[in-house]
Design an enzyme around this catalytic site. Structure first.
Site, PDB file in Angstrom:
ATOM      1  N   GLY A  46      65.945  45.399 -70.284  1.00 31.95           N
ATOM      2  CA  GLY A  46      66.439  46.536 -69.532  1.00 31.95           C
ATOM      3  C   GLY A  46      66.942  46.095 -68.166  1.00 31.95           C
ATOM      4  O   GLY A  46      66.481  45.075 -67.637  1.00 31.95           O
ATOM      5  N   GLN A  51      69.416  47.014 -59.405  1.00 33.76           N
ATOM      6  CA  GLN A  51      69.091  45.586 -59.520  1.00 33.76           C
ATOM      7  C   GLN A  51      70.330  44.702 -59.368  1.00 33.76           C
ATOM      8  O   GLN A  51      70.208  43.501 -59.151  1.00 33.76           O
ATOM      9  CB  GLN A  51      68.421  45.286 -60.874  1.00 33.76           C
ATOM     10  CG  GLN A  51      67.028  45.885 -61.000  1.00 33.76           C
ATOM     11  CD  GLN A  51      66.402  45.525 -62.327  1.00 33.76           C
ATOM     12  OE1 GLN A  51      66.640  46.169 -63.333  1.00 33.76           O
ATOM     13  NE2 GLN A  51      65.616  44.456 -62.338  1.00 33.76           N
ATOM     14  N   CYS A  91      59.746  41.943 -64.717  1.00 36.02           N
ATOM     15  CA  CYS A  91      60.966  42.532 -64.171  1.00 36.02           C
ATOM     16  C   CYS A  91      61.927  41.410 -63.801  1.00 36.02           C
ATOM     17  O   CYS A  91      61.512  40.423 -63.207  1.00 36.02           O
ATOM     18  CB  CYS A  91      60.617  43.365 -62.940  1.00 36.02           C
ATOM     19  SG  CYS A  91      62.038  44.157 -62.188  1.00 36.02           S
ATOM     20  N   LEU A  92      63.186  41.592 -64.131  1.00 39.46           N
ATOM     21  CA  LEU A  92      64.179  40.552 -63.825  1.00 39.46           C
ATOM     22  C   LEU A  92      64.318  40.339 -62.319  1.00 39.46           C
ATOM     23  O   LEU A  92      64.770  39.285 -61.891  1.00 39.46           O
ATOM     24  CB  LEU A  92      65.537  40.911 -64.432  1.00 39.46           C
ATOM     25  CG  LEU A  92      65.599  40.933 -65.975  1.00 39.46           C
ATOM     26  CD1 LEU A  92      66.973  41.397 -66.434  1.00 39.46           C
ATOM     27  CD2 LEU A  92      65.264  39.565 -66.554  1.00 39.46           C
ATOM     28  N   HIS A 133      60.106  52.221 -66.865  1.00 43.01           N
ATOM     29  CA  HIS A 133      60.292  51.119 -65.904  1.00 43.01           C
ATOM     30  C   HIS A 133      61.677  51.223 -65.241  1.00 43.01           C
ATOM     31  O   HIS A 133      61.796  51.107 -64.012  1.00 43.01           O
ATOM     32  CB  HIS A 133      60.128  49.792 -66.658  1.00 43.01           C
ATOM     33  CG  HIS A 133      60.328  48.556 -65.836  1.00 43.01           C
ATOM     34  ND1 HIS A 133      59.331  47.630 -65.622  1.00 43.01           N
ATOM     35  CD2 HIS A 133      61.428  48.079 -65.189  1.00 43.01           C
ATOM     36  CE1 HIS A 133      59.815  46.645 -64.869  1.00 43.01           C
ATOM     37  NE2 HIS A 133      61.081  46.887 -64.599  1.00 43.01           N
ATOM     38  N   GLU A 134      62.708  51.458 -66.051  1.00 46.47           N
ATOM     39  CA  GLU A 134      64.073  51.498 -65.504  1.00 46.47           C
ATOM     40  C   GLU A 134      64.318  52.752 -64.663  1.00 46.47           C
ATOM     41  O   GLU A 134      64.974  52.689 -63.626  1.00 46.47           O
ATOM     42  CB  GLU A 134      65.116  51.420 -66.635  1.00 46.47           C
ATOM     43  CG  GLU A 134      65.030  50.183 -67.517  1.00 46.47           C
ATOM     44  CD  GLU A 134      64.960  48.865 -66.760  1.00 46.47           C
ATOM     45  OE1 GLU A 134      65.522  48.773 -65.646  1.00 46.47           O
ATOM     46  OE2 GLU A 134      64.335  47.921 -67.269  1.00 46.47           O
ATOM     47  N   HIS A 137      63.067  52.248 -61.308  1.00 53.04           N
ATOM     48  CA  HIS A 137      64.010  51.487 -60.475  1.00 53.04           C
ATOM     49  C   HIS A 137      64.990  52.416 -59.767  1.00 53.04           C
ATOM     50  O   HIS A 137      65.361  52.178 -58.617  1.00 53.04           O
ATOM     51  CB  HIS A 137      64.832  50.513 -61.338  1.00 53.04           C
ATOM     52  CG  HIS A 137      64.205  49.160 -61.522  1.00 53.04           C
ATOM     53  ND1 HIS A 137      63.930  48.318 -60.468  1.00 53.04           N
ATOM     54  CD2 HIS A 137      63.836  48.487 -62.638  1.00 53.04           C
ATOM     55  CE1 HIS A 137      63.410  47.186 -60.939  1.00 53.04           C
ATOM     56  NE2 HIS A 137      63.333  47.259 -62.255  1.00 53.04           N
TER      57      HIS A 137
HETATM   58 NI    NI Z   1      62.628  45.832 -63.627  1.00 53.63          NI
END
Ligand code: NI
Length: 167
Positions: A46, A51, A91-92, A133-134, A137
Site C-alpha cells: 500500500g 508518502q 511502512c515504506l 493503515h493507508e 496516512h
Molecule cells: Ni505506511
C-alpha cells in the site's frame, strides 16, 4: 511512467492532513500510475499520496498474492468497523521497523475511483488492515503513533540508533 520518491520518517509532510480530491483529471491519473509503480518497486502492499509528498486523499493498495491486482481509493472513508486484533505492520516511510498494531478486523469503506465514481468495499484480513493503515496516512497518522507508550519509546530508541549509524 516516472516513479516517485518515498518520504522517510520523520519528514513533516507525513504528519499533515491531506485534502479531498475534487478534480479527477489527468494529473490525478498520473499520480495514481506513479504511486502504483512506486509501491511495486518498493515491494509494498500500500502507498498513500502524502508518502510521495502529495497531500491529497489518494491511496493505492495491492494485497493479492501475486501483486497483480492494484486497487485505487480516492477520498476513502471508513463508514463502519468491527472486531479487533493486532497484527504486524511496517511502512515504506519507516523502512526496517515493524511492530504489532491493533486494528479493526472488518471494515466498510466508501471511496471514489479515478473517474470520480463512488464505490463501497467490505474489507477483512490484510485488505482491512492495509486500508486502515493507508487512510491513517491521509490524516497524518503513522502506525508508530498507534503503538503503546512503551513500544513508542522502543521505536524512538531504534530511530536514534539509525541516525547514529547513518551519521
Ligand atoms: Ni505506511
Amino acid at each position: 511512467m516516472p516513479k516517485r520518491e518515498i518520504l522517510i520518517y520523520p519528514d513533516p509532510r507525513l504528519k499533515q492532513r491531506s485534502l479531498a480530491v475534487d478534480k479527477f483529471d489527468s494529473a490525478l491519473h498520473q499520480l495514481l500510475d506513479d504511486m502504483t509503480e512506486t509501491m511495486y518497486a518498493a515491494n509494498g502492499v500500500g502507498l498513500a499520496a502524502p508518502q510521495v509528498g502529495v497531500l491529497e486523499r489518494v491511496t493505492v493498495v495491492d494485497v493479492s498474492e501475486k501483486g497483480d491486482q492494484p486497487r485505487e481509493f480516492i477520498n476513502p472513508k471508513i463508514v463502519s468497523a468491527s472486531g479487533s486484533d493486532s497484527g504486524e505492520e511496517g511502512c515504506l516511510s519507516i523502512p526496517g521497523y515493524r511492530d504489532l498494531v491493533r486494528r479493526n478486523t472488518s471494515i466498510v469503506v466508501t471511496a471514489q475511483d479515478r473517474t470520480g465514481k463512488e464505490f463501497e468495499v467490505a474489507a477483512e484480513g490484510l485488505l482491512a488492515i492495509c486500508l486502515q493503515h493507508e487512510i491513517d496516512h491521509l490524516d497524518g497518522v503513522l502506525f508508530v503513533d498507534r503503538l503503546s507508550r512503551l513500544k513508542r519509546e522502543l521505536f524512538r530508541r531504534w530511530l536514534r540508533k539509525q541516525s547514529e549509524i547513518e551519521s
